[in-house]
Design a protein around this motif. Sequence first.
Motif, short mmCIF file in Angstrom:
data_model
loop_
_atom_site.label_atom_id
_atom_site.label_comp_id
_atom_site.label_asym_id
_atom_site.label_seq_id
_atom_site.Cartn_x
_atom_site.Cartn_y
_atom_site.Cartn_z
N ASP A 226 1.12 -1.34 0.02
CA ASP A 226 0.13 -0.05 0.26
C ASP A 226 0.90 1.00 -0.10
O ASP A 226 0.97 1.93 0.80
CB ASP A 226 -0.59 -0.22 0.61
N ASP A 227 1.50 1.25 -1.28
CA ASP A 227 2.78 2.71 -1.51
C ASP A 227 1.92 3.65 -2.38
O ASP A 227 0.53 3.26 -2.30
CB ASP A 227 3.87 2.53 -2.01
N GLU A 228 2.49 4.51 -2.45
CA GLU A 228 2.27 5.97 -3.26
C GLU A 228 1.58 5.69 -4.75
O GLU A 228 0.18 6.13 -5.40
CB GLU A 228 3.05 6.95 -3.72
N LEU A 229 2.07 4.75 -5.48
CA LEU A 229 1.92 3.93 -6.34
C LEU A 229 0.45 3.17 -6.59
O LEU A 229 -0.37 3.43 -6.98
CB LEU A 229 3.00 3.24 -6.95
N LYS A 230 0.64 2.41 -5.57
CA LYS A 230 -0.77 1.47 -5.58
C LYS A 230 -2.39 3.02 -5.17
O LYS A 230 -3.25 2.13 -5.94
CB LYS A 230 -0.68 0.70 -4.39
N GLU A 231 -1.59 3.65 -3.82
CA GLU A 231 -2.46 4.72 -3.65
C GLU A 231 -3.01 5.31 -5.62
O GLU A 231 -4.41 6.32 -5.63
CB GLU A 231 -2.34 5.53 -3.39
N LEU A 232 -1.83 5.77 -6.19
CA LEU A 232 -2.31 6.41 -7.94
C LEU A 232 -2.87 5.07 -8.70
O LEU A 232 -4.04 6.01 -9.13
CB LEU A 232 -0.60 6.58 -8.00
N ALA A 233 -2.85 4.43 -8.39
CA ALA A 233 -3.70 2.76 -9.17
C ALA A 233 -5.12 3.15 -8.59
O ALA A 233 -5.87 3.44 -9.63
CB ALA A 233 -3.09 1.59 -9.67
N ASP A 234 -5.42 3.36 -7.88
CA ASP A 234 -7.17 3.63 -7.52
C ASP A 234 -7.68 4.12 -7.46
O ASP A 234 -8.43 4.46 -8.16
CB ASP A 234 -6.44 2.76 -5.40
N THR A 235 -7.04 5.75 -7.54
CA THR A 235 -7.53 6.35 -7.66
C THR A 235 -7.82 6.52 -9.21
O THR A 235 -8.98 7.07 -9.26
CB THR A 235 -6.60 7.61 -7.19
N PHE A 236 -7.21 6.16 -10.23
CA PHE A 236 -6.97 5.97 -10.94
C PHE A 236 -8.19 4.97 -11.28
O PHE A 236 -9.33 5.34 -12.43
CB PHE A 236 -6.08 5.90 -12.53
N ASP A 237 -8.35 3.85 -10.81
CA ASP A 237 -9.39 2.78 -10.83
C ASP A 237 -10.91 3.63 -10.64
O ASP A 237 -11.63 4.04 -11.62
CB ASP A 237 -9.35 1.45 -10.49
N ASP A 238 -10.91 4.25 -9.72
CA ASP A 238 -12.22 5.43 -9.27
C ASP A 238 -12.48 6.32 -10.50
O ASP A 238 -13.97 6.35 -10.27
CB ASP A 238 -11.82 5.67 -8.17
N MET A 239 -11.34 6.55 -10.46
CA MET A 239 -11.42 8.04 -11.71
C MET A 239 -12.09 7.36 -13.04
O MET A 239 -13.74 7.72 -13.80
CB MET A 239 -10.90 8.76 -12.33
N LEU A 240 -11.88 5.82 -13.29
CA LEU A 240 -12.36 5.63 -14.62
C LEU A 240 -13.68 4.96 -14.86
O LEU A 240 -14.63 4.93 -14.88
CB LEU A 240 -11.39 4.00 -15.02
N GLU A 241 -14.21 4.28 -13.24
CA GLU A 241 -15.31 3.93 -13.41
C GLU A 241 -16.72 5.16 -13.07
O GLU A 241 -17.58 4.36 -13.64
CB GLU A 241 -15.18 3.51 -11.33
N ARG A 242 -15.85 6.06 -12.89
CA ARG A 242 -16.48 7.56 -12.78
C ARG A 242 -17.50 7.64 -14.44
O ARG A 242 -18.34 8.09 -14.93
CB ARG A 242 -16.58 8.57 -11.48
N LEU A 243 -16.22 7.60 -14.74
CA LEU A 243 -16.56 7.91 -15.89
C LEU A 243 -17.21 7.10 -17.22
O LEU A 243 -17.83 7.55 -18.55
CB LEU A 243 -14.94 8.44 -17.18
N GLN A 244 -16.60 6.18 -16.88
CA GLN A 244 -17.62 4.75 -17.39
C GLN A 244 -19.12 4.41 -16.97
O GLN A 244 -19.60 4.93 -18.04
CB GLN A 244 -17.09 2.96 -17.09
N ARG A 245 -19.01 5.29 -15.99
CA ARG A 245 -20.68 5.63 -15.98
C ARG A 245 -21.64 6.88 -16.15
O ARG A 245 -22.44 6.87 -17.24
CB ARG A 245 -20.65 5.75 -13.94
N ALA A 246 -20.39 7.46 -16.69
CA ALA A 246 -21.05 8.92 -17.48
C ALA A 246 -20.97 8.49 -18.96
O ALA A 246 -22.19 9.58 -18.97
CB ALA A 246 -20.25 10.40 -16.88
N PHE A 247 -19.86 7.93 -19.60
CA PHE A 247 -20.11 7.01 -20.70
C PHE A 247 -21.85 7.08 -21.07
O PHE A 247 -22.14 7.20 -21.64
CB PHE A 247 -19.45 7.69 -21.84
N THR A 248 -22.42 6.18 -20.02
CA THR A 248 -23.10 5.06 -20.28
C THR A 248 -24.76 5.96 -19.71
O THR A 248 -24.95 6.02 -21.03
CB THR A 248 -22.84 3.86 -19.64
#
Length: 415
Positions: free
Chosen positions: A173-195
């Motif tokens: 659970d370091d900075e890179l994993k935190e960045l990846a999890d934040t990016f996944d959350d952003m993709l989830e919101r984007l997918q819902r918005a585009f849908t």
Amino acid sequence: MATTPTPTPPPPPAPPKPTWDPRHPVPPFPWLRPTIRIRLTLLYGGMFLIAGILLLSIIYLLAANALNVGSDLPFEIVSGQVSSDICRLHSARLPAEELNAALNACVNKQRQHALDNLLSRSLLALLGLAVIAFAFGYAMAGRVLSPLGRITRTARAVAGSDLSRRIELDGPDDELKELADTFDDMLERLQRAFTAQQRFVGNASHELRTPLAINRTLLEVHLSDPGAPVELQQLGKTLLATNERSEQLVEGLLLLARSDNQIVERKPVDLAEVASQAIDQVHAEAQAKGVEIRGVRKPAVVRGNGVLLERIALNLVQNAVRYNVAEQGWVEVTTDVEHGQAVLVVSNTGPVVPAYEVDNLFEPFRRLRTERTGSDKGVGLGLSIVRSVARAHGGHIYAQPREGGGLVMRVTLPI
């Protein structure tokens, strides 16, 4: 009393040409791009090299100091014969003082020779270790930055409209994993918005087109009645024109909403064929306005959606014909392959366009010195759709004022 006609003022001079180059500069050596991995490699290797140089200097100074302590001989020759191949004292008979001085010089020479040999071998060893250190640093930097590479690959996949991709990075659970999890959350919101956007476009396509089509049918039925009063027929024609304009506006808005996304299914499309089809559709309107359409169209095959690419050419040619001069106007449409990209260029005669107004032409419902509504030349979405479709295909559109009036529209698409 007759009034003297006011003389027509001369047309304003053409605005200055833009000084920018629409083509993106390509670096001469892309493999020399200062990536984070290269910088970390240089940092690791440079720190090791500096540490090695300091260590070598300390060892050399200590060895030299140890060899220089008691540099004089611990003995003294009183008389006798000394033979030496190194000091060139072979079978020499010298006085005792000269013989002792020669022996001291010989020992000092041997000592300096040993120090030089130590320095040269140490430098070779340091060079080999530096190569190993840089290779090790490059490998370690790649291992440390591998999560960033995974994030980059996922971002590229998302750029191709694959919003279902996720990084799902494992590890501490370091900075890179935190960045990846934040990016996944952003993709989830984007997918819902585009849908939600796609669902809205689908619903709007039906809910907006249906009543307009019904209105058009009713108006056409009433206009087909020969016994209808003249006033009613005139009103019907006005309403029919308004309804047609609303249909164009709805179609343009829906096309603009769909073209904002990347094109998933791509097929080979020749821009020359697309441009020729667009010219055929506008040919009658160009003849009615006395506008000549010319130009050489060379094959330029790209991968994309043929219907949307035809919309690019059609909108540009229609605008070039409609916004033209009253007499001796022309439109030039050319296609070619330049610098590894397919290029569609549409230039025309027309009113003088200031350079500062060019960017505003690509905004929705924006026209040059005309009202937002009530124009018979379009609904103000043509160039906005062109820009959206070009971006969806990974391309760009550039506009440049032409000397004497008119514009030069240049669309570049990757092959």
